[in-house]
Design a protein around this motif. Structure first.
Motif, PDB file in Angstrom:
ATOM      1  N   SER A   5       5.806   6.567  32.206  1.00  0.00           N
ATOM      2  CA  SER A   5       5.175   5.371  32.759  1.00  0.00           C
ATOM      3  C   SER A   5       4.295   4.721  31.701  1.00  0.00           C
ATOM      4  O   SER A   5       3.737   5.401  30.831  1.00  0.00           O
ATOM      5  N   PHE A   6       4.173   3.385  31.784  1.00  0.00           N
ATOM      6  CA  PHE A   6       3.391   2.602  30.831  1.00  0.00           C
ATOM      7  C   PHE A   6       2.519   1.618  31.598  1.00  0.00           C
ATOM      8  O   PHE A   6       2.964   0.985  32.551  1.00  0.00           O
ATOM      9  N   GLU A   7       1.267   1.483  31.151  1.00  0.00           N
ATOM     10  CA  GLU A   7       0.380   0.476  31.719  1.00  0.00           C
ATOM     11  C   GLU A   7       0.736  -0.904  31.170  1.00  0.00           C
ATOM     12  O   GLU A   7       1.076  -1.053  29.993  1.00  0.00           O
ATOM     13  N   ASN A   8       0.638  -1.917  32.021  1.00  0.00           N
ATOM     14  CA  ASN A   8       0.787  -3.301  31.579  1.00  0.00           C
ATOM     15  C   ASN A   8      -0.182  -4.171  32.359  1.00  0.00           C
ATOM     16  O   ASN A   8      -0.414  -3.948  33.551  1.00  0.00           O
ATOM     17  N   VAL A   9      -0.740  -5.154  31.675  1.00  0.00           N
ATOM     18  CA  VAL A   9      -1.736  -6.043  32.271  1.00  0.00           C
ATOM     19  C   VAL A   9      -1.355  -7.483  31.963  1.00  0.00           C
ATOM     20  O   VAL A   9      -1.061  -7.826  30.814  1.00  0.00           O
ATOM     21  N   PHE A  10      -1.377  -8.332  33.003  1.00  0.00           N
ATOM     22  CA  PHE A  10      -1.086  -9.743  32.819  1.00  0.00           C
ATOM     23  C   PHE A  10      -2.203 -10.580  33.439  1.00  0.00           C
ATOM     24  O   PHE A  10      -2.797 -10.192  34.443  1.00  0.00           O
ATOM     25  N   LEU A  11      -2.451 -11.732  32.836  1.00  0.00           N
ATOM     26  CA  LEU A  11      -3.487 -12.641  33.304  1.00  0.00           C
ATOM     27  C   LEU A  11      -2.839 -13.912  33.828  1.00  0.00           C
ATOM     28  O   LEU A  11      -1.983 -14.506  33.157  1.00  0.00           O
ATOM     29  N   VAL A  12      -3.256 -14.338  35.018  1.00  0.00           N
ATOM     30  CA  VAL A  12      -2.805 -15.612  35.582  1.00  0.00           C
ATOM     31  C   VAL A  12      -4.031 -16.329  36.128  1.00  0.00           C
ATOM     32  O   VAL A  12      -5.059 -15.699  36.416  1.00  0.00           O
ATOM     33  N   PRO A  13      -3.969 -17.658  36.279  1.00  0.00           N
ATOM     34  CA  PRO A  13      -5.114 -18.351  36.890  1.00  0.00           C
ATOM     35  C   PRO A  13      -5.300 -17.927  38.342  1.00  0.00           C
ATOM     36  O   PRO A  13      -4.337 -17.590  39.029  1.00  0.00           O
ATOM     37  N   TYR A  14      -6.541 -17.924  38.785  1.00  0.00           N
ATOM     38  CA  TYR A  14      -6.871 -17.389  40.111  1.00  0.00           C
ATOM     39  C   TYR A  14      -6.472 -18.385  41.203  1.00  0.00           C
ATOM     40  O   TYR A  14      -6.964 -19.520  41.253  1.00  0.00           O
ATOM     41  N   PRO A  15      -5.582 -17.982  42.102  1.00  0.00           N
ATOM     42  CA  PRO A  15      -5.079 -18.928  43.115  1.00  0.00           C
ATOM     43  C   PRO A  15      -6.109 -19.218  44.201  1.00  0.00           C
ATOM     44  O   PRO A  15      -6.941 -18.377  44.538  1.00  0.00           O
ATOM     45  N   LYS A  16      -6.017 -20.423  44.767  1.00  0.00           N
ATOM     46  CA  LYS A  16      -6.895 -20.788  45.873  1.00  0.00           C
ATOM     47  C   LYS A  16      -6.374 -20.262  47.204  1.00  0.00           C
ATOM     48  O   LYS A  16      -7.144 -20.011  48.127  1.00  0.00           O
ATOM     49  N   LYS A  17      -5.042 -20.135  47.307  1.00  0.00           N
ATOM     50  CA  LYS A  17      -4.426 -19.650  48.533  1.00  0.00           C
ATOM     51  C   LYS A  17      -3.491 -18.486  48.211  1.00  0.00           C
ATOM     52  O   LYS A  17      -3.209 -18.206  47.048  1.00  0.00           O
ATOM     53  N   THR A  18      -3.009 -17.822  49.252  1.00  0.00           N
ATOM     54  CA  THR A  18      -2.113 -16.682  49.068  1.00  0.00           C
ATOM     55  C   THR A  18      -0.855 -17.103  48.307  1.00  0.00           C
ATOM     56  O   THR A  18      -0.253 -18.144  48.603  1.00  0.00           O
ATOM     57  N   VAL A  19      -0.484 -16.292  47.328  1.00  0.00           N
ATOM     58  CA  VAL A  19       0.673 -16.597  46.481  1.00  0.00           C
ATOM     59  C   VAL A  19       1.653 -15.428  46.470  1.00  0.00           C
ATOM     60  O   VAL A  19       1.300 -14.290  46.791  1.00  0.00           O
ATOM     61  N   SER A  20       2.873 -15.747  46.088  1.00  0.00           N
ATOM     62  CA  SER A  20       3.900 -14.737  45.840  1.00  0.00           C
ATOM     63  C   SER A  20       4.044 -14.585  44.337  1.00  0.00           C
ATOM     64  O   SER A  20       4.122 -15.582  43.609  1.00  0.00           O
ATOM     65  N   ILE A  21       4.055 -13.339  43.859  1.00  0.00           N
ATOM     66  CA  ILE A  21       4.150 -13.071  42.418  1.00  0.00           C
ATOM     67  C   ILE A  21       5.370 -12.200  42.163  1.00  0.00           C
ATOM     68  O   ILE A  21       5.559 -11.166  42.816  1.00  0.00           O
ATOM     69  N   THR A  22       6.202 -12.630  41.207  1.00  0.00           N
ATOM     70  CA  THR A  22       7.388 -11.874  40.832  1.00  0.00           C
ATOM     71  C   THR A  22       7.303 -11.479  39.368  1.00  0.00           C
ATOM     72  O   THR A  22       7.023 -12.321  38.505  1.00  0.00           O
ATOM     73  N   VAL A  23       7.532 -10.202  39.094  1.00  0.00           N
ATOM     74  CA  VAL A  23       7.585  -9.688  37.737  1.00  0.00           C
ATOM     75  C   VAL A  23       9.004  -9.210  37.475  1.00  0.00           C
ATOM     76  O   VAL A  23       9.569  -8.450  38.268  1.00  0.00           O
ATOM     77  N   GLU A  24       9.593  -9.665  36.362  1.00  0.00           N
ATOM     78  CA  GLU A  24      10.964  -9.315  36.013  1.00  0.00           C
ATOM     79  C   GLU A  24      11.015  -8.706  34.616  1.00  0.00           C
ATOM     80  O   GLU A  24      10.335  -9.183  33.708  1.00  0.00           O
ATOM     81  N   LEU A  25      11.835  -7.693  34.452  1.00  0.00           N
ATOM     82  CA  LEU A  25      12.103  -7.100  33.144  1.00  0.00           C
ATOM     83  C   LEU A  25      13.587  -7.240  32.833  1.00  0.00           C
ATOM     84  O   LEU A  25      14.432  -7.001  33.702  1.00  0.00           O
ATOM     85  N   GLN A  26      13.898  -7.620  31.575  1.00  0.00           N
ATOM     86  CA  GLN A  26      15.288  -7.733  31.143  1.00  0.00           C
ATOM     87  C   GLN A  26      15.608  -6.706  30.063  1.00  0.00           C
ATOM     88  O   GLN A  26      14.717  -6.273  29.317  1.00  0.00           O
ATOM     89  N   ASP A  27      16.888  -6.339  29.967  1.00  0.00           N
ATOM     90  CA  ASP A  27      17.318  -5.443  28.902  1.00  0.00           C
ATOM     91  C   ASP A  27      17.808  -6.248  27.708  1.00  0.00           C
ATOM     92  O   ASP A  27      17.679  -7.474  27.664  1.00  0.00           O
ATOM     93  N   SER A  28      18.390  -5.570  26.737  1.00  0.00           N
ATOM     94  CA  SER A  28      18.827  -6.226  25.499  1.00  0.00           C
ATOM     95  C   SER A  28      20.030  -7.126  25.697  1.00  0.00           C
ATOM     96  O   SER A  28      20.415  -7.854  24.776  1.00  0.00           O
ATOM     97  N   HIS A  29      20.637  -7.074  26.871  1.00  0.00           N
ATOM     98  CA  HIS A  29      21.750  -7.965  27.190  1.00  0.00           C
ATOM     99  C   HIS A  29      21.320  -9.070  28.155  1.00  0.00           C
ATOM    100  O   HIS A  29      22.158  -9.709  28.783  1.00  0.00           O
ATOM    101  N   ASP A  30      20.005  -9.258  28.298  1.00  0.00           N
ATOM    102  CA  ASP A  30      19.434 -10.310  29.124  1.00  0.00           C
ATOM    103  C   ASP A  30      19.736 -10.123  30.607  1.00  0.00           C
ATOM    104  O   ASP A  30      19.802 -11.086  31.367  1.00  0.00           O
TER     105      ASP A  30
END
Length: 417
Positions: free
Chosen positions: A113-138
């Motif tokens: 397992s690896f830690e990862n941290v991302f920064l986004v602007p703070y939303p005013k209302k409830t949001v949906s967040i999607t994180v995607e990882l791709q391999d070397s073949h996209d």
């Protein structure tokens, strides 16, 4: 030649566009940062993404325009959507050590397992967040979608008190539309903090001696964060040397002798909380040659040797510019393949060369030279030599300069195209 009326129309359109973009930011976001901690885990066969914790921090130091656009494609993406209508209100791209590790032989028989941290602007209302990882073949290898309610009482607050001491090193002309870079100390004790500040000065001078940073230096805001370590230096596992340092950095990442990284990303962002930061440069107090740079995550550089200046600039080319290494390195564990175009702007497999540096070839400022991305065959770079290929070359090649210029203009919204 443009008429006066045409020029006034262009100015009016530019001012209107800037106003609309500001309104879009204010419509969806507060002037705060939502820090999102994740765990990426698995092996070469199976990968997964887990939400660790959301954290609220003061002020937002990223871009406030072109919010739904990606600066570069990257091999990972985070997307923030309005929960009500699905509108994309923020996107960013990144790379991770986890994805690099998946190409190693260890990943074929061990789960990590690896830690990862991302920064986004703070939303005013409830949001949906999607994180995607791709391999070397996209191809997508892991996707996580979750919601964040900005009023959730369990969102921890950080950076509001007990902030790590820091100082401004370079003031941008317009701090509301600039690129924030923070240098942070690793392996410097309290008694060595003056040496850290001198190393920051050296790195800063080296960075802005290079184009396009030199010409566009007024668009950068530079801060130095003085995080003390208990021990001086960094860990060298191959020699059995382990140090107690602020970020737990070490050589021998993935058993590569000179690969200097830290896996403690949560600790890194804890130390930076409350300071003005977006792009991170970790200066490591060691004479042993090495470094590492991860796009839109961080870079590390050793400071105690003759190649400190070229290394810190080279690694910033990775972490800020998304530039790939242009040298060959044994052809082991290939990361680039003929059926996929590299997302890095200075490498190509010729699978889809469009919009890279064909414009420079036509005016004979660049070409196609085989060898790059650690591979001797099948990957091409734009020039014979470059800062991204060797320490012996003092400048970025025209291809890398063009890519960096485009990126600076994307973040600062001062481009002419």
């Amino acid at each position: 030649m443009r008429t006066t009326i045409q020029k006034l129309a262009i100015i009016t359109l530019t001012l209107f566009s800037t106003t609309v973009q500001a309104q879009e930011f204010d419509k969806y976001f507060e002037d705060r940062t939502l820090r999102l901690d994740y765990i990426f885990a698995g092996d070469s066969a199976h990968q997964a993404i887990y939400l660790d914790s959301p954290i609220s921090m003061p002020r937002w130091y990223g871009r406030r325009h072109r919010l739904s656009e990606l600066p570069l494609k990257g091999n990972g993406r985070i997307t923030v959507r309005d929960l009500n209508d699905g509108t994309v209100i923020y996107r960013n791209s990144f790379s991770t050590l986890f994805q690099e590790w998946l190409a190693t032989s260890e990943a074929k028989h061990t789960s990590r397992s690896f830690e990862n941290v991302f920064l986004v602007p703070y939303p005013k209302k409830t949001v949906s967040i999607t994180v995607e990882l791709q391999d070397s073949h996209d191809r997508n290898i892991a996707v996580l979608t979750h919601t964040i309610d900005p009023k959730d009482i369990l969102i921890r607050h950080a950076g509001e008190k007990n902030i790590t001491p820091h100082t401004t090193f370079r003031q941008a002309t317009d701090t509301t539309r600039c690129i924030h870079i923070t240098y942070i100390a690793e392996g410097y004790t309290d008694e060595e903090m003056n040496a850290f500040l001198e190393d920051v000065r050296t790195a800063d001078e080296a960075m802005f001696a290079h184009e396009p940073f030199k010409t566009m230096k007024d668009r950068f805001h530079i801060t130095a964060v003085m995080s003390p370590s208990h021990d001086s230096g960094t860990s060298e596992p191959a020699g059995g040397l382990w140090k107690n340092t602020a970020l737990g950095s070490h050589f021998d990442t993935f058993y590569s002798d000179r690969y200097l990284t830290t896996l403690r990303l949560k600790r890194l962002h804890d130390l930076l909380a409350g300071t003005p930061y977006e792009h991170i440069i970790v200066l490591v107090n060691t004479k042993k040659y090495g470094g590492g740079g991860i796009y839109n995550s961080y870079n590390l550089s050793y400071t105690g040797g003759d190649n400190f200046k070229p290394v810190v600039v080279h690694e910033f080319g990775h972490s800020f510019g998304g530039l790939g290494d242009e040298y060959e390195y044994g052809d082991d564990d290939p990361m680039y393949f003929a059926d996929t175009e590299p997302w890095e702007p200075n490498l190509t497999t010729m699978h889809n060369f469009k919009d890279k540096w064909e414009n420079l070839i036509s005016v004979k400022k660049a070409g196609l030279f085989e060898g790059g991305g650690y591979q001797s065959k099948g990957v091409f770079r734009g020039s014979e030599n470059c800062r991204m290929r060797t320490n012996d070359v003092q400048e970025f090649c025209p291809v890398c300069r063009q890519a960096l210029t485009r990126l600076i203009e994307f973040y600062t919204e001062k481009g002419t195209d």
